[in-house]
Scaffold this motif. Sequence first.
Motif, PDB file in Angstrom:
ATOM      1  N   ARG A   1       0.953  -1.310  -0.021  1.00  0.00           N
ATOM      2  CA  ARG A   1      -0.119  -0.178  -0.197  1.00  0.00           C
ATOM      3  C   ARG A   1       0.798   1.255   0.110  1.00  0.00           C
ATOM      4  N   TYR A   2       0.706   2.029   1.135  1.00  0.00           N
ATOM      5  CA  TYR A   2       1.335   3.499   0.845  1.00  0.00           C
ATOM      6  C   TYR A   2       2.759   3.029   1.661  1.00  0.00           C
ATOM      7  N   ALA A   3       3.091   2.201   1.935  1.00  0.00           N
ATOM      8  CA  ALA A   3       4.496   2.023   2.506  1.00  0.00           C
ATOM      9  C   ALA A   3       5.447   1.024   1.848  1.00  0.00           C
ATOM     10  N   GLY A   4       6.687   1.523   1.875  1.00  0.00           N
ATOM     11  CA  GLY A   4       7.708   0.636   0.947  1.00  0.00           C
ATOM     12  C   GLY A   4       8.477  -0.352   1.523  1.00  0.00           C
ATOM     13  N   TRP A   5       7.878  -0.739   2.752  1.00  0.00           N
ATOM     14  CA  TRP A   5       8.872  -1.784   3.535  1.00  0.00           C
ATOM     15  C   TRP A   5       9.064  -3.002   2.936  1.00  0.00           C
ATOM     16  N   ILE A   6       8.128  -3.812   2.084  1.00  0.00           N
ATOM     17  CA  ILE A   6       8.381  -4.901   1.488  1.00  0.00           C
ATOM     18  C   ILE A   6       9.190  -4.645   0.683  1.00  0.00           C
TER      19      ILE A   6
ATOM     20  N   PRO B   1      12.882   8.503   4.731  1.00  0.00           N
ATOM     21  CA  PRO B   1      13.827   8.515   3.667  1.00  0.00           C
ATOM     22  C   PRO B   1      15.147   8.484   4.243  1.00  0.00           C
ATOM     23  N   ASP B   2      15.770   8.693   5.449  1.00  0.00           N
ATOM     24  CA  ASP B   2      16.968   8.554   5.559  1.00  0.00           C
ATOM     25  C   ASP B   2      17.015   7.384   6.822  1.00  0.00           C
ATOM     26  N   PHE B   3      16.176   6.403   6.696  1.00  0.00           N
ATOM     27  CA  PHE B   3      16.333   5.158   7.391  1.00  0.00           C
ATOM     28  C   PHE B   3      17.442   4.422   6.996  1.00  0.00           C
ATOM     29  N   ASP B   4      18.020   3.734   8.005  1.00  0.00           N
ATOM     30  CA  ASP B   4      19.210   2.903   7.921  1.00  0.00           C
ATOM     31  C   ASP B   4      19.159   1.869   6.638  1.00  0.00           C
ATOM     32  N   VAL B   5      18.081   1.173   6.313  1.00  0.00           N
ATOM     33  CA  VAL B   5      18.154   0.271   5.169  1.00  0.00           C
ATOM     34  C   VAL B   5      17.948   1.146   3.782  1.00  0.00           C
TER      35      VAL B   5
END
Length: 357
Positions: free
Chosen positions: A181-186, A340-344
């Motif tokens: 959905r609105y998150a790019g985790w996967i 946007p500045d997340f470690d991964v």
Amino acid sequence: MRRIGVLTGGGDAPGLNAVIRAVVKSASNSNGEVIGLEDSFDGLIERGRWRKLEPKDVTGILRIGGTILGTTNRGNPFAYPVLTNGGTRDYSARCLETFRELALDALIVIGGDGTLGIAHEFWKRGVPIVGVPKTIDNDIVETTNTFGFDTAVSFATEAIDRLHTTAEAHHRVIVVEVMGRYAGWIALYAGVAGGADVILIPEIPFDLEKVAARIRARDQFGARFSIVVAAEGAKPIGGRRTVLREARAGYVERLGGVAGVVSAELERLTGKECRSVVLGHLQRGGAPTSHDRLLATRFGARAVELVLEGRFGHMVAVQPPDIVAVPLEKVVGRTRTVPPDFDVVRTARAMGISLGD
Ligand code: F6P
């Protein structure tokens, strides 16, 4: 003796059965009784849509995807879609009535943001609720993780591994669309774990000229194929998400199709053969990983503990190393997206992966 109702709402996620099992086993080990409600809140709206769950009913379901109780993502009792006129109807009073008729002491609601929002509304009307966060999207705030996410990422990573074979053999670009959905985790986790060359996520709008430049650069150094992972909610800078069906009364919008659009445009920009693959509901199917089984079991057992402690209006959450209780009002109406500045994200950039910006 406590009589606890349990329901599963929203899209299925691997680990739902593990939570149900944990609720039933831990309740029964504490002299409690569990009533399973079918198809989310439909089990409170319609008569007879419930059944007693005993330990023998949950034996062997730990490793099975889906939910033995059934679910729906269009069953909001406060705005239930009416098929005949396209409008909605409020069935919340009926739910309160059934809750009383069944003589329940508590209701454990296992669901994503939509379902937890409904749970919060019932909590405000006096229903003793405990929430359990569920979604493959991993987009619920106040918990670092939801069960189902690890299983979805593992499946998507394996799919990316397999797509490398054809991409490399045919010198192609393959665009893989994943959910979220609105998150790019996967997309982010599977993209990095699968060694993608480009990862497009909703939080970082993309410029396909930049993506094309990355693909050309790879060609020049001899890697004549590229794998692009696109989250279904990814969108171009200044542009819109790709939507399969607009939202309407009682239904959320359905995302999908971005991989096809990106693939066609990259073919035009690079002159390379491009293909697209949509992983879709395959990401939600199959057995939960050991990580998701463990998390789901911890959530289920903790939810029963909260019921026994009389701590209602809370959601169980993982804040490592603990499973904690978070007030529902801190959770509803918010979405946990990738910073946007997340470690991964920084790891991906360090690997030379293009994020399309
Ligand atoms: O929220 C889980 C999810 O799988 C999303 O990733 C996706 O956008 C949506 O549900 C799909 O919903 P449905 O199963 O209704 O098509």
